[in-house]
Design a protein around this motif. Structure first.
Motif, mmCIF file in Angstrom:
data_model
loop_
_atom_site.group_PDB
_atom_site.id
_atom_site.type_symbol
_atom_site.label_atom_id
_atom_site.label_comp_id
_atom_site.label_asym_id
_atom_site.label_seq_id
_atom_site.Cartn_x
_atom_site.Cartn_y
_atom_site.Cartn_z
ATOM 1 N N LYS A 31 -28.107 -20.231 11.175
ATOM 2 C CA LYS A 31 -29.260 -20.920 11.768
ATOM 3 C C LYS A 31 -29.235 -20.763 13.283
ATOM 4 O O LYS A 31 -28.199 -20.444 13.878
ATOM 5 C CB LYS A 31 -29.266 -22.398 11.409
ATOM 6 C CG LYS A 31 -28.132 -23.182 12.024
ATOM 7 C CD LYS A 31 -28.214 -24.652 11.647
ATOM 8 C CE LYS A 31 -27.050 -25.409 12.282
ATOM 9 N NZ LYS A 31 -27.119 -26.829 11.968
ATOM 10 N N LEU B 202 -30.377 -14.462 -0.188
ATOM 11 C CA LEU B 202 -30.740 -15.312 0.952
ATOM 12 C C LEU B 202 -32.254 -15.462 1.065
ATOM 13 O O LEU B 202 -33.002 -14.557 0.705
ATOM 14 C CB LEU B 202 -30.198 -14.722 2.253
ATOM 15 C CG LEU B 202 -28.688 -14.574 2.381
ATOM 16 C CD1 LEU B 202 -28.341 -13.877 3.688
ATOM 17 C CD2 LEU B 202 -28.001 -15.919 2.291
ATOM 18 N N ALA B 203 -32.684 -16.609 1.614
ATOM 19 C CA ALA B 203 -34.103 -16.848 1.903
ATOM 20 C C ALA B 203 -34.213 -17.407 3.312
ATOM 21 O O ALA B 203 -33.389 -18.229 3.734
ATOM 22 C CB ALA B 203 -34.709 -17.823 0.903
ATOM 23 N N TYR B 204 -35.224 -16.972 4.025
ATOM 24 C CA TYR B 204 -35.519 -17.489 5.358
ATOM 25 C C TYR B 204 -36.034 -18.916 5.230
ATOM 26 O O TYR B 204 -36.722 -19.266 4.266
ATOM 27 C CB TYR B 204 -36.584 -16.623 6.030
ATOM 28 C CG TYR B 204 -37.131 -17.215 7.306
ATOM 29 C CD1 TYR B 204 -36.460 -17.062 8.509
ATOM 30 C CD2 TYR B 204 -38.310 -17.953 7.306
ATOM 31 C CE1 TYR B 204 -36.948 -17.613 9.685
ATOM 32 C CE2 TYR B 204 -38.811 -18.509 8.468
ATOM 33 C CZ TYR B 204 -38.119 -18.342 9.654
ATOM 34 O OH TYR B 204 -38.612 -18.904 10.809
ATOM 35 N N SER C 172 -39.204 -18.077 2.791
ATOM 36 C CA SER C 172 -39.541 -16.786 2.199
ATOM 37 C C SER C 172 -38.914 -16.751 0.815
ATOM 38 O O SER C 172 -38.151 -17.639 0.444
ATOM 39 C CB SER C 172 -38.986 -15.636 3.052
ATOM 40 O OG SER C 172 -37.572 -15.591 2.947
ATOM 41 N N ASN D 197 -28.666 -19.968 1.091
ATOM 42 C CA ASN D 197 -28.319 -19.295 -0.158
ATOM 43 C C ASN D 197 -29.022 -20.004 -1.310
ATOM 44 O O ASN D 197 -29.784 -20.942 -1.103
ATOM 45 C CB ASN D 197 -26.802 -19.225 -0.350
ATOM 46 C CG ASN D 197 -26.152 -20.583 -0.500
ATOM 47 O OD1 ASN D 197 -26.792 -21.603 -0.794
ATOM 48 N ND2 ASN D 197 -24.842 -20.614 -0.290
ATOM 49 N N TYR E 231 -31.205 -18.909 7.444
ATOM 50 C CA TYR E 231 -31.167 -18.424 6.070
ATOM 51 C C TYR E 231 -30.333 -19.362 5.212
ATOM 52 O O TYR E 231 -29.315 -19.878 5.669
ATOM 53 C CB TYR E 231 -30.585 -17.003 6.009
ATOM 54 C CG TYR E 231 -31.519 -16.007 6.627
ATOM 55 C CD1 TYR E 231 -32.506 -15.394 5.868
ATOM 56 C CD2 TYR E 231 -31.449 -15.704 7.986
ATOM 57 C CE1 TYR E 231 -33.399 -14.495 6.440
ATOM 58 C CE2 TYR E 231 -32.332 -14.810 8.563
ATOM 59 C CZ TYR E 231 -33.305 -14.219 7.781
ATOM 60 O OH TYR E 231 -34.188 -13.344 8.348
ATOM 61 N N GLU F 172 -34.464 -22.392 12.611
ATOM 62 C CA GLU F 172 -34.730 -21.389 11.589
ATOM 63 C C GLU F 172 -33.421 -20.747 11.191
ATOM 64 O O GLU F 172 -32.427 -20.824 11.927
ATOM 65 C CB GLU F 172 -35.713 -20.325 12.091
ATOM 66 C CG GLU F 172 -35.152 -19.411 13.150
ATOM 67 C CD GLU F 172 -36.125 -18.317 13.557
ATOM 68 O OE1 GLU F 172 -37.208 -18.179 12.969
ATOM 69 O OE2 GLU F 172 -35.783 -17.576 14.500
ATOM 70 N N PHE G 153 -36.312 -15.210 -2.033
ATOM 71 C CA PHE G 153 -34.927 -14.761 -1.932
ATOM 72 C C PHE G 153 -34.857 -13.239 -2.023
ATOM 73 O O PHE G 153 -35.590 -12.608 -2.781
ATOM 74 C CB PHE G 153 -34.074 -15.390 -3.034
ATOM 75 C CG PHE G 153 -33.620 -16.772 -2.671
ATOM 76 C CD1 PHE G 153 -32.454 -16.956 -1.945
ATOM 77 C CD2 PHE G 153 -34.370 -17.876 -3.012
ATOM 78 C CE1 PHE G 153 -32.047 -18.221 -1.574
ATOM 79 C CE2 PHE G 153 -33.968 -19.151 -2.655
ATOM 80 C CZ PHE G 153 -32.803 -19.327 -1.930
#
Length: 98
Positions: A94, A73-75, A67, A86, A84, A82, A69
């Motif tokens: 995770k 954070l980004a998925y 995803s 930085n 997140y 799965e 940021f």
């Protein structure tokens, strides 16, 4: 969207529609200085990574899903993991997906 070797691709362009980046299979808009991009012409094996505003890969291609940021954070998803990351690509949290 442009064509490279008769294959559709996405590129970042300037206000005059001059290409500014290498081609990508997919891309997201910039968020917090980074944009998610999917490597070009790898078929089903294409992975996601992130570029900075100079269109340099700063987080390598290795993710199946990502995803943009948000609040630093980004998925991400890699296979059955799965979590997140930085903006350095460090995993912050995770879990294994059942």
């Amino acid at each position: 969207k442009v064509n490279y070797n008769d294959k559709p691709a996405w590129v970042f362009s300037d206000v005059h529609f001059r290409e500014q980046s290498q081609p990508f299979d997919s891309l997201f808009q910039f968020s917090e200085g980074l944009a998610a991009v999917r490597e070009f012409d790898k078929g089903n094996n294409s992975k996601w990574g992130f570029v900075n505003k100079d269109y340099e890969i700063v987080i390598p291609y290795k993710y199946n899903e990502v995803s943009s940021f948000n609040k630093g954070l980004a998925y991400f998803r890699i296979a059955d993991i799965e979590g997140y990351i930085n903006k350095k690509g460090d995993i912050i949290w995770k879990r294994k997906i059942d």
